[in-house]
Design a protein around this motif. Structure first.
Motif, mmCIF file in Angstrom:
data_model
loop_
_atom_site.group_PDB
_atom_site.id
_atom_site.type_symbol
_atom_site.label_atom_id
_atom_site.label_comp_id
_atom_site.label_asym_id
_atom_site.label_seq_id
_atom_site.Cartn_x
_atom_site.Cartn_y
_atom_site.Cartn_z
ATOM 1 N N SER A 143 7.299 2.112 1.528
ATOM 2 C CA SER A 143 6.310 2.619 2.479
ATOM 3 C C SER A 143 6.415 4.123 2.631
ATOM 4 O O SER A 143 5.394 4.837 2.645
ATOM 5 N N TRP A 144 7.633 4.615 2.740
ATOM 6 C CA TRP A 144 7.838 6.066 2.843
ATOM 7 C C TRP A 144 7.284 6.776 1.615
ATOM 8 O O TRP A 144 6.573 7.795 1.728
ATOM 9 N N ALA A 145 7.569 6.237 0.416
ATOM 10 C CA ALA A 145 7.113 6.880 -0.817
ATOM 11 C C ALA A 145 5.591 6.837 -0.945
ATOM 12 O O ALA A 145 4.952 7.842 -1.296
ATOM 13 N N VAL A 146 4.999 5.702 -0.644
ATOM 14 C CA VAL A 146 3.557 5.530 -0.828
ATOM 15 C C VAL A 146 2.759 6.322 0.198
ATOM 16 O O VAL A 146 1.754 6.961 -0.122
ATOM 17 N N VAL A 147 3.216 6.304 1.458
ATOM 18 C CA VAL A 147 2.457 6.963 2.527
ATOM 19 C C VAL A 147 2.653 8.475 2.520
ATOM 20 O O VAL A 147 1.681 9.242 2.622
ATOM 21 N N TYR A 148 3.901 8.932 2.370
ATOM 22 C CA TYR A 148 4.192 10.361 2.508
ATOM 23 C C TYR A 148 4.207 11.123 1.194
ATOM 24 O O TYR A 148 3.802 12.286 1.144
ATOM 25 N N LYS A 149 4.664 10.496 0.118
ATOM 26 C CA LYS A 149 4.763 11.195 -1.164
ATOM 27 C C LYS A 149 3.512 11.031 -2.014
ATOM 28 O O LYS A 149 2.990 11.992 -2.560
ATOM 29 N N LEU A 150 3.034 9.789 -2.134
ATOM 30 C CA LEU A 150 1.839 9.550 -2.940
ATOM 31 C C LEU A 150 0.547 9.746 -2.149
ATOM 32 O O LEU A 150 -0.541 9.742 -2.740
ATOM 33 N N LYS A 151 0.665 9.873 -0.823
ATOM 34 C CA LYS A 151 -0.481 10.151 0.054
ATOM 35 C C LYS A 151 -1.597 9.101 -0.091
ATOM 36 O O LYS A 151 -2.782 9.434 -0.132
ATOM 37 N N LEU A 152 -1.227 7.810 -0.161
ATOM 38 C CA LEU A 152 -2.216 6.749 -0.344
ATOM 39 C C LEU A 152 -2.736 6.185 0.978
ATOM 40 O O LEU A 152 -3.541 5.263 0.978
ATOM 41 N N GLY A 153 -2.240 6.717 2.097
ATOM 42 C CA GLY A 153 -2.805 6.413 3.401
ATOM 43 C C GLY A 153 -2.714 4.960 3.819
ATOM 44 O O GLY A 153 -1.794 4.227 3.453
ATOM 45 N N LEU A 154 -3.736 4.538 4.593
ATOM 46 C CA LEU A 154 -3.736 3.195 5.155
ATOM 47 C C LEU A 154 -3.743 2.109 4.088
ATOM 48 O O LEU A 154 -3.028 1.107 4.197
ATOM 49 N N LEU A 155 -4.556 2.293 3.054
ATOM 50 C CA LEU A 155 -4.638 1.288 1.996
ATOM 51 C C LEU A 155 -3.290 1.132 1.303
ATOM 52 O O LEU A 155 -2.845 0.003 1.043
ATOM 53 N N GLY A 156 -2.620 2.244 1.049
ATOM 54 C CA GLY A 156 -1.308 2.183 0.415
ATOM 55 C C GLY A 156 -0.282 1.481 1.275
ATOM 56 O O GLY A 156 0.497 0.654 0.791
ATOM 57 N N ALA A 157 -0.283 1.783 2.580
ATOM 58 C CA ALA A 157 0.665 1.135 3.502
ATOM 59 C C ALA A 157 0.451 -0.367 3.535
ATOM 60 O O ALA A 157 1.414 -1.155 3.512
ATOM 61 N N ALA A 158 -0.812 -0.808 3.580
ATOM 62 C CA ALA A 158 -1.116 -2.236 3.627
ATOM 63 C C ALA A 158 -0.738 -2.921 2.311
ATOM 64 O O ALA A 158 -0.208 -4.045 2.312
ATOM 65 N N LEU A 159 -0.994 -2.255 1.184
ATOM 66 C CA LEU A 159 -0.648 -2.849 -0.117
ATOM 67 C C LEU A 159 0.867 -3.009 -0.271
ATOM 68 O O LEU A 159 1.332 -3.983 -0.869
ATOM 69 N N VAL A 160 1.629 -2.060 0.267
ATOM 70 C CA VAL A 160 3.092 -2.188 0.220
ATOM 71 C C VAL A 160 3.534 -3.398 1.040
ATOM 72 O O VAL A 160 4.430 -4.151 0.624
ATOM 73 N N LEU A 161 2.903 -3.619 2.203
ATOM 74 C CA LEU A 161 3.242 -4.787 3.020
ATOM 75 C C LEU A 161 2.937 -6.080 2.260
ATOM 76 O O LEU A 161 3.744 -7.023 2.265
ATOM 77 N N SER A 162 1.792 -6.121 1.582
ATOM 78 C CA SER A 162 1.451 -7.299 0.777
ATOM 79 C C SER A 162 2.458 -7.501 -0.352
ATOM 80 O O SER A 162 2.902 -8.628 -0.618
ATOM 81 N N LEU A 163 2.825 -6.396 -1.015
ATOM 82 C CA LEU A 163 3.799 -6.486 -2.105
ATOM 83 C C LEU A 163 5.142 -7.011 -1.606
ATOM 84 O O LEU A 163 5.782 -7.849 -2.268
ATOM 85 N N SER A 164 5.566 -6.538 -0.435
ATOM 86 C CA SER A 164 6.853 -6.971 0.119
ATOM 87 C C SER A 164 6.864 -8.472 0.368
ATOM 88 O O SER A 164 7.863 -9.160 0.109
ATOM 89 N N TRP A 165 5.752 -9.010 0.855
ATOM 90 C CA TRP A 165 5.673 -10.451 1.078
ATOM 91 C C TRP A 165 5.736 -11.218 -0.242
ATOM 92 O O TRP A 165 6.359 -12.276 -0.335
ATOM 93 N N TRP A 166 5.111 -10.678 -1.282
ATOM 94 C CA TRP A 166 5.171 -11.344 -2.581
ATOM 95 C C TRP A 166 6.576 -11.273 -3.179
ATOM 96 O O TRP A 166 6.998 -12.197 -3.897
#
Length: 492
Positions: A205-228
């Motif tokens: 989440s830290w990498a996707v939101v702050y480093k890759l700057k993918l915003g809300l969509l990136g944060a939500a996709l990381v949550l989905s990935l974590s569940w998988w």
């Protein structure tokens, strides 16, 4: 089956023998039985509490990462998490509870082959249920606008929700797997997997939101990935572990048979759990309709957050109660099933009572952990007695719901929930809270809803107390005969 599961799986016979040993004085029997049952419950409940806590942390951390992007993003993530994701979570968890009843009783009866079939049937049904849920997610923006949300917030929330669509199908696989393992008293691996995943989730989440700057969509996709990741790790454990060698025999076409009857039990389970999950969310929604609702909502938010964390403990005992009761009924141990109900209810009640006392001691300072301001602190302090009562009731009620799942009473409890919560609790809260009634504000709303919970708890206590456990054993055997495709005992 491994040392832990073998110990727990074989302890029902020892517990039944202790309770039936008339040569021992009553106090000796009760002492020995209590020590044995407490040890079994601790091994089940502690890892289950960790699993539910970690799941809670993953969603909350995603919301926090999104909040650091700005106020709009925080509102969007909060709306997506609490408004839409919780709906899917409650529905899928409830439907997955059908596996809890059938797998628990089949495991107790040593009909091990059927556990894998039940797991697959539930997964098929939940995956199918995920399709219309995904459609709802896809149309979340117009739905949120229709519900009165501001277009700007609805648009941002919709972006967040789009990223949660893969999470729906992770839920579909996760909850049947989780209940399949719990029915065998295999709970520690799920806790280890969840802890490892939440660490990875925070880093991603830290990498996707702050480093890759993918915003809300990136944060939500990381949550989905974590569940998988959780799903994949748990399934890999099932396939590779010797502890599941008798209960998982690979994929079977039997998974596609008997689906209509399985769906009925799944729907009953889902209705029972969803009615409970949504009940106190309605409290916050109704409070938002009060005149000048800001302070009421702020103070309720603090109290509901604390209640949510404590509720995770009760949910852990809910899982433990369901496993113990279903296993003992399947193994034809009526005295053990009844005794387990008493012990788990007392333990959960004592823990919740202690927490309630602590909350009352820190009532004047508790809000400062969440927000500044003396006005909110005073409002929270006034609500703390209601919070303490709610926590005590939540220490008993989820455990009794777990007993209901273990016995297969989901349909009955669903009717009780409708009557107590939505026919009595919510209307009483509205009359007590608003000016056209008693005008007591948030305290009045909460009082009415506590009344609904208290009535529901009393009914479940009375039904449980009046239960003929010999008849419940007979019903469990009949249920297993109905659901066992082979119609013959798989192990003699």
């Amino acid at each position: 089956m491994g040392s832990d599961s073998g110990e727990i799986g074989g302890s029902g016979g020892r517990l039944e023998a202790i309770l039936s040993d008339s040569s021992l004085p009553l106090y000796r029997r009760l002492l020995q039985a209590t020590c044995l049952e407490t040890r079994l419950l601790t091994k089940l409940a502690a890892p289950a509490v960790i699993v539910y806590m970690v799941n809670y942390v993953m969603s909350m951390s995603t919301q926090i990462f999104s909040g650091h992007l700005g106020n709009l993003e925080l509102a969007a993530a909060s709306l997506g998490n609490t408004g839409i994701q919780v709906f899917a979570y409650g529905l899928m968890l409830g439907m997955g509870s059908a596996v809890e009843t059938l797998c628990g009783q089949a495991y107790g009866a040593r009909k091990y082959d059927m556990l894998g079939v039940y797991l697959q049937r539930s997964t098929v049904l939940l995956m199918a249920t995920g399709v219309p849920l995904a459609v709802i997610y896809a149309f979340s923006r117009p739905i949120l606008i229709l519900l009165g949300q501001a277009p700007e917030i609805a648009s941002a929330a919709a972006v967040f929700v789009y990223g949660l669509i893969p999470q729906i199908f992770a839920y579909s696989a996760n909850f049947p797997i989780q209940k399949f393992l719990q029915a065998q008293s295999i709970v520690a691996p799920s806790a280890y997997i969840s802890i490892a995943t939440v660490v990875l989730h925070l880093l991603l989440s830290w990498a996707v939101v702050y480093k890759l700057k993918l915003g809300l969509l990136g944060a939500a996709l990381v949550l989905s990935l974590s569940w998988w990741i959780i799903v994949a790790a748990q399934f890999l454990y099932i396939v590779m572990s010797r502890r599941c060698r008798l209960t998982w025999a690979g994929f079977s076409w039997q998974a596609f048979t008997g689906l209509p009857d399985f769906l009925k039990l799944s729907i009953s389970s889902a209705v029972m759990l969803c009615l409970e999950t949504w009940y106190f969310q309605i409290l916050v929604l109704i409070a938002g309709l009060l005149p000048n609702p800001e302070i009421a909502l702020d103070s309720l938010s603090v109290c509901m957050t604390v209640s949510g964390w404590v509720f995770m403990i009760s949910v852990g005992f809910n899982a433990a109660a369901s496993v113990r009761v279903s296993n003992e009924l399947g193994a034809s141990n009526p005295k053990s099933a009844a005794f387990s109900v008493v012990v788990v209810t007392m333990i959960s009640f004592i823990i919740s009572a202690v927490i309630s006392i602590v909350i009352m001691c820190i009532r004047d300072y508790m809000s400062y952990a969440f927000t500044e301001g003396e006005t909110v602190a005073a409002a929270v302090s006034e609500l703390c007695p209601f919070l303490a009562i709610t926590i005590i009731l939540n220490g008993i009620q989820p455990v009794l719901s777990g007993v209901a799942v273990g016995c297969g009473w989901q349909a009955f409890v669903a009717y009780v929930n409708v009557g107590c919560y939505y026919v009595i609790g919510v209307p009483a809260g509205v009359v007590l809270g608003f000016d056209f009634g008693f005008g007591l504000g948030a305290k009045g709303i909460w009082t009415g809803m506590i009344g609904g919970t208290f009535l529901q708890t009393c009914i479940l206590l009375w039904v449980t107390f009046r239960t003929n456990w010999n008849k419940e054993v007979q019903k469990a055997q009949e249920r297993l005969a109905t659901w066992n495709d082979n119609k013959e005992p798989l192990l003699k």
